[in-house]
Design a protein around this motif. Structure first.
Motif, mmCIF file in Angstrom:
data_model
loop_
_atom_site.group_PDB
_atom_site.id
_atom_site.type_symbol
_atom_site.label_atom_id
_atom_site.label_comp_id
_atom_site.label_asym_id
_atom_site.label_seq_id
_atom_site.Cartn_x
_atom_site.Cartn_y
_atom_site.Cartn_z
ATOM 1 N N ASP A 39 29.507 14.325 21.443
ATOM 2 C CA ASP A 39 30.114 14.580 20.136
ATOM 3 C C ASP A 39 29.641 13.583 19.088
ATOM 4 N N SER A 40 29.377 12.371 19.506
ATOM 5 C CA SER A 40 29.023 11.308 18.562
ATOM 6 C C SER A 40 27.648 11.507 17.923
ATOM 7 N N VAL A 41 26.813 12.383 18.508
ATOM 8 C CA VAL A 41 25.463 12.569 17.956
ATOM 9 C C VAL A 41 25.223 13.988 17.451
ATOM 10 N N LYS A 42 26.184 14.862 17.620
ATOM 11 C CA LYS A 42 26.008 16.254 17.172
ATOM 12 C C LYS A 42 25.710 16.301 15.682
ATOM 13 N N GLY A 43 24.710 17.097 15.324
ATOM 14 C CA GLY A 43 24.321 17.238 13.935
ATOM 15 C C GLY A 43 23.338 16.171 13.459
ATOM 16 N N ARG A 44 23.143 15.145 14.271
ATOM 17 C CA ARG A 44 22.206 14.068 13.887
ATOM 18 C C ARG A 44 20.993 13.987 14.829
ATOM 19 N N PHE A 45 21.229 14.250 16.109
ATOM 20 C CA PHE A 45 20.163 14.165 17.114
ATOM 21 C C PHE A 45 19.771 15.567 17.570
ATOM 22 N N THR A 46 18.490 15.716 17.899
ATOM 23 C CA THR A 46 17.993 16.982 18.432
ATOM 24 C C THR A 46 17.121 16.720 19.647
ATOM 25 N N ILE A 47 17.469 17.356 20.754
ATOM 26 C CA ILE A 47 16.663 17.236 21.963
ATOM 27 C C ILE A 47 15.774 18.465 22.087
ATOM 28 N N GLY B 144 17.422 14.948 30.419
ATOM 29 C CA GLY B 144 18.457 14.382 29.567
ATOM 30 C C GLY B 144 18.106 13.010 29.045
ATOM 31 N N TRP B 145 18.793 12.643 27.988
ATOM 32 C CA TRP B 145 18.736 11.289 27.440
ATOM 33 C C TRP B 145 20.125 10.659 27.584
ATOM 34 N N ILE C 166 18.874 19.110 28.123
ATOM 35 C CA ILE C 166 18.212 20.377 27.846
ATOM 36 C C ILE C 166 17.687 20.966 29.150
ATOM 37 N N THR C 167 17.967 22.250 29.357
ATOM 38 C CA THR C 167 17.484 22.935 30.546
ATOM 39 C C THR C 167 16.040 23.398 30.347
ATOM 40 N N GLY C 168 15.449 23.883 31.405
ATOM 41 C CA GLY C 168 14.091 24.400 31.303
ATOM 42 C C GLY C 168 13.985 25.587 30.359
ATOM 43 N N GLY C 169 15.099 26.315 30.231
ATOM 44 C CA GLY C 169 15.115 27.467 29.342
ATOM 45 C C GLY C 169 15.465 27.144 27.914
ATOM 46 N N GLY C 170 15.784 25.880 27.650
ATOM 47 C CA GLY C 170 16.035 25.451 26.280
ATOM 48 C C GLY C 170 17.497 25.332 25.882
ATOM 49 N N SER C 171 18.431 25.543 26.800
ATOM 50 C CA SER C 171 19.841 25.354 26.478
ATOM 51 C C SER C 171 20.139 23.865 26.352
ATOM 52 N N THR C 172 20.888 23.520 25.309
ATOM 53 C CA THR C 172 21.124 22.110 25.013
ATOM 54 C C THR C 172 22.615 21.776 24.981
ATOM 55 N N ASN C 173 22.903 20.509 25.187
ATOM 56 C CA ASN C 173 24.262 20.001 24.987
ATOM 57 C C ASN C 173 24.154 18.588 24.447
ATOM 58 N N TYR C 174 25.150 18.171 23.690
ATOM 59 C CA TYR C 174 25.135 16.881 23.012
ATOM 60 C C TYR C 174 26.480 16.174 23.148
ATOM 61 N N GLN D 200 29.323 1.317 29.412
ATOM 62 C CA GLN D 200 28.745 2.140 30.468
ATOM 63 C C GLN D 200 27.667 3.054 29.901
ATOM 64 N N ARG D 201 26.777 3.453 30.761
ATOM 65 C CA ARG D 201 25.754 4.414 30.364
ATOM 66 C C ARG D 201 26.427 5.753 30.078
ATOM 67 N N GLU D 202 26.009 6.401 28.988
ATOM 68 C CA GLU D 202 26.603 7.666 28.604
ATOM 69 C C GLU D 202 25.532 8.691 28.293
ATOM 70 N N LEU D 203 25.901 9.964 28.507
ATOM 71 C CA LEU D 203 24.999 11.053 28.178
ATOM 72 C C LEU D 203 24.921 11.219 26.670
ATOM 73 N N VAL D 204 23.703 11.323 26.163
ATOM 74 C CA VAL D 204 23.477 11.591 24.750
ATOM 75 C C VAL D 204 23.199 13.074 24.527
ATOM 76 N N ALA D 205 22.249 13.610 25.304
ATOM 77 C CA ALA D 205 21.873 15.019 25.147
ATOM 78 C C ALA D 205 21.135 15.486 26.392
#
Length: 120
Positions: free
Chosen positions: A60-68, A34-35, A50-58, A43-48
């Motif tokens: 809301d503030s970066v969805k559509g702009r960032f890609t992990i 993760g990033w 990714i699992t070993g299999g490639g499943s991702t989560n983002y 505070q530190r926050e999750l940006v994105a």
């Protein structure tokens, strides 16, 4: 075992940056990578993530702009950041649970952080 992040810098609003984070050492397995980011006074926050299999989560503030993404052959995770905004300014940290060779459990590791500044 360590995580080494790179790729931060100064960019104008609307610009792009690509962050990289490579895990090195005696590694048997890496879990979800993760990033995170921490802006001054926040505070530190999750940006994105990714699992070993490639499943991702983002966030809301970066969805559509960032890609992990990740390259399991290189033990490396990437964060492509497009359409950057001043509010994306922060220190970005990579994170991953890593199972060392010969170990019995995963330990959580953090990279050293790389500064991203979005400003004109």
């Amino acid at each position: 075992v360590q995580l080494q992040a790179s790729g931060g810098g100064l960019v104008q609003p609307g610009g792009s940056l690509r962050l990289s984070c490579a895990a090195s050492g005696s590694i048997f397995s890496i879990g979800r990578m993760g990033w995170y980011r921490q802006a001054p006074g926040k505070q530190r926050e999750l940006v994105a993530g990714i699992t070993g299999g490639g499943s991702t989560n983002y966030a809301d503030s970066v969805k559509g702009r960032f890609t992990i993404s990740r390259d399991n052959t290189k033990n490396t995770v990437y964060l492509q950041m497009n359409s950057l905004k001043p509010e994306d300014t922060a220190v970005y940290y990579c994170n991953a649970p890593i199972l060392r060779s010969g170990a019995l459990e995963y330990f959580n590791y953090w990279g050293q952080g790389t500064l991203v500044t979005v400003s004109s």
